[in-house]
Design an enzyme around this catalytic site. Structure first.
Site, mmCIF file in Angstrom:
data_model
loop_
_atom_site.group_PDB
_atom_site.id
_atom_site.type_symbol
_atom_site.label_atom_id
_atom_site.label_comp_id
_atom_site.label_asym_id
_atom_site.label_seq_id
_atom_site.Cartn_x
_atom_site.Cartn_y
_atom_site.Cartn_z
ATOM 1 N N HIS A 68 0.886 -1.185 0.000
ATOM 2 C CA HIS A 68 0.000 0.000 0.000
ATOM 3 C C HIS A 68 0.909 1.215 0.000
ATOM 4 O O HIS A 68 1.626 1.480 0.972
ATOM 5 C CB HIS A 68 -0.904 -0.009 1.236
ATOM 6 C CG HIS A 68 -2.015 0.993 1.180
ATOM 7 N ND1 HIS A 68 -1.803 2.348 1.269
ATOM 8 C CD2 HIS A 68 -3.372 0.826 1.057
ATOM 9 C CE1 HIS A 68 -2.960 2.987 1.205
ATOM 10 N NE2 HIS A 68 -3.935 2.078 1.087
ATOM 11 N N THR A 141 -4.880 21.707 -53.032
ATOM 12 C CA THR A 141 -6.014 20.965 -52.489
ATOM 13 C C THR A 141 -5.949 19.561 -53.068
ATOM 14 O O THR A 141 -5.682 19.395 -54.266
ATOM 15 C CB THR A 141 -7.354 21.641 -52.837
ATOM 16 O OG1 THR A 141 -7.492 21.744 -54.251
ATOM 17 C CG2 THR A 141 -7.429 23.039 -52.226
ATOM 18 N N HIS A 142 -6.146 18.567 -52.224
ATOM 19 C CA HIS A 142 -5.968 17.156 -52.609
ATOM 20 C C HIS A 142 -4.527 16.890 -53.059
ATOM 21 O O HIS A 142 -4.274 15.939 -53.799
ATOM 22 C CB HIS A 142 -6.945 16.757 -53.718
ATOM 23 C CG HIS A 142 -8.381 16.993 -53.378
ATOM 24 N ND1 HIS A 142 -9.137 16.095 -52.672
ATOM 25 C CD2 HIS A 142 -9.185 18.069 -53.638
ATOM 26 C CE1 HIS A 142 -10.363 16.587 -52.515
ATOM 27 N NE2 HIS A 142 -10.413 17.785 -53.078
ATOM 28 N N SER A 264 22.390 6.890 -43.021
ATOM 29 C CA SER A 264 23.629 6.147 -42.800
ATOM 30 C C SER A 264 24.217 5.636 -44.107
ATOM 31 O O SER A 264 25.402 5.307 -44.171
ATOM 32 C CB SER A 264 23.367 4.967 -41.857
ATOM 33 O OG SER A 264 22.435 4.065 -42.444
ATOM 34 N N LYS A 269 21.095 12.811 -48.352
ATOM 35 C CA LYS A 269 19.748 12.948 -47.806
ATOM 36 C C LYS A 269 19.659 14.056 -46.749
ATOM 37 O O LYS A 269 20.522 14.206 -45.898
ATOM 38 C CB LYS A 269 19.294 11.625 -47.171
ATOM 39 C CG LYS A 269 19.123 10.468 -48.139
ATOM 40 C CD LYS A 269 17.967 10.701 -49.090
ATOM 41 C CE LYS A 269 16.632 10.687 -48.416
ATOM 42 N NZ LYS A 269 16.293 9.393 -47.803
ATOM 43 N N GLU A 276 8.643 14.814 -38.802
ATOM 44 C CA GLU A 276 8.151 13.435 -38.681
ATOM 45 C C GLU A 276 7.989 13.037 -37.219
ATOM 46 O O GLU A 276 7.020 12.360 -36.843
ATOM 47 C CB GLU A 276 9.105 12.487 -39.390
ATOM 48 C CG GLU A 276 9.090 12.626 -40.899
ATOM 49 C CD GLU A 276 10.185 11.842 -41.583
ATOM 50 O OE1 GLU A 276 10.009 11.457 -42.750
ATOM 51 O OE2 GLU A 276 11.247 11.615 -40.960
#
Length: 436
Positions: A68, A141-142, A264, A269, A276
């Protein structure tokens, strides 16, 4: 919360040591107020307040045999007191008078950190919106090119969303800044409402108006929901920036350090990892909402089903929202905007993004609406197929149009009303306290 997403100022609120110190503060204040009301001896209250919090290890050791947490805390703490003092500790209280009042304190302080960070994010996003107001880009849009828009307008959309979350978080903060010192099932049979009022008033908490044995869990669910909506708004902003960083678009780029390495295997990149990450963390905030809502309905005056759940979701949600706010602030503050790339996108469609202007001109010249729409649509399709301009195709069809309007963005002065609204908001009341 794992260390990766726990910023120091938030993490320190949730350490086991900080939790025990809050409990000592609550118990000591209750004893002090009870002494003022003649419930316990004044000398005992003074000795209680002078006794430091027990060590975390001592409480855990007691818990091995007691199973407890609160009784283990009390045993470890009162072991440092004379017996004639220890018997006045926790006088007339139940466990959750201590647990929920301590929880109200940490939730209030942690939510204040989130609100502070979210307010800074709001200021940065709104500031960048005004700074980039005259930067033109193509709206989508879209995912498809639509018409020209100001990049500041894009950011203003997100600034107002964050402002709305500040209002929700302010309301949730007030809802969870609540405690209870009402005894076993909230009847005040063993401790009076006057003691509760003074204790909670000094702590800066409101009382639960109709206590059971616990503070009502709809309050905590409201907070978790508000944090999740804030997280979703941060995700919306981050997703927009992710999409604008795609190689084919490349209109913005996240701030990078000189040490940045994106892959890596592929040194070229430059991945949108900050955006993200913000999108991913929003998923966790949403996942916690269901558990918080499940905690609202307890058996009768209380059960313990909520306890194990909120030990995880409450600190985690506050950590995540705080991290999101700070990380998003830094992302937007350091965002690099490629205005020339945006202008290039505007020029890339051969004037097709001005199709609505052509359509309206033909309608004003007397052509039936559907006929005008189909004529411009057919001309746009030929323009795309043949690499010509929309104006050239319409001219070939014999349309008598103002070619200048089909080569440059339409007059966007009316859009300035959005800038005026944003400027007024920044100069106005604190959005965390504004009532809608």
């Amino acid at each position: 919360m794992i260390e990766r997403y726990a910023l120091p100022e938030m993490a320190v609120l949730w350490t086991p040591r900080a939790g025990l110190e809050r409990w000592v503060a609550v118990e000591s204040l209750v004893a002090s107020v009870q002494a003022e009301h003649g419930v316990i001896p004044k000398e005992a209250a003074e000795r209680i307040a002078a006794t430091p919090a027990p060590e975390v290890e001592a409480v855990r050791e007691e818990e091995r045999t007691r199973d407890h947490e609160v009784l283990s805390f009390l045993a470890a703490w009162t072991a440092k007191m004379p017996e004639d003092t220890a018997r006045w500790v926790h006088h007339g209280l139940t466990s959750y008078d201590l647990v929920d009042t301590g929880l109200g304190l940490v939730l209030r302080d942690a939510t204040d950190l989130v609100i502070g960070a979210a307010r800074e994010l709001y200021d940065v996003v709104a500031g960048r919106a005004l700074e980039e107001w005259d930067t033109l880009c193509v709206a989508r849009t879209h995912g498809i090119h639509a018409e020209p828009i100001r990049f500041g307008h894009k950011l203003a959309v997100h600034a107002f969303a964050i402002e709305r979350s500040l209002v929700r978080l302010g309301a949730a903060r007030d809802s969870i800044a609540v405690g209870t010192v009402s005894g076993a099932v909230g009847t005040y049979a063993s401790t009076g409402p006057d003691v509760e009022a003074e204790v909670l008033g000094r702590l800066g908490l409101a009382p639960e108006p109709a206590p059971t044995q616990v503070v009502a869990r709809d309050r905590h669910a409201e907070l978790v929901c508000a944090l999740a909506v804030f997280g979703a708004s941060v995700e919306h902003l981050a997703l927009e920036l992710r999409l604008l960083q795609r190689t084919e678009v490349a209109e913005v780029e996240e701030p990078r350090t000189e040490r940045y390495q994106g892959s890596s295997a592929m040194p070229h990149k430059r991945n949108p990892t900050s955006s993200e990450r913000l999108c991913g963390l929003a998923r966790l905030l949403r996942a916690n909402v269901g558990a918080a809502l499940e905690d609202v309905a307890l058996w009768h005056e209380r059960d313990l089903a909520h306890s194990s759940v909120e030990r995880v979701i409450l600190p985690d949600s506050l950590h995540l929202a705080h991290y999101q706010a700070v990380a998003a602030r830094d992302l937007v503050a350091g965002l690099r905007i490629d205005a020339e790339r945006m202008r290039s996108a505007l020029r890339s469609e051969g004037g097709r993004i001005f199709s609505s202007q052509a359509y309206l001109q033909l309608s004003h010249a007397g052509m039936e609406r559907e006929e005008a729409y189909r004529a411009v649509q057919a001309a746009a399709q030929r323009s795309r197929r043949d690499g010509t301009t929309l104006a050239a195709e319409l001219k070939q069809d014999g349309a008598d149009l103002d070619e200048e309007l089909l080569l440059t963005p339409s007059d966007l002065d009316a859009e300035n009303v959005i800038r005026e609204r944003l400027t007024a908001r920044l100069a106005g009341a604190d959005p965390a306290r504004r009532v809608r």
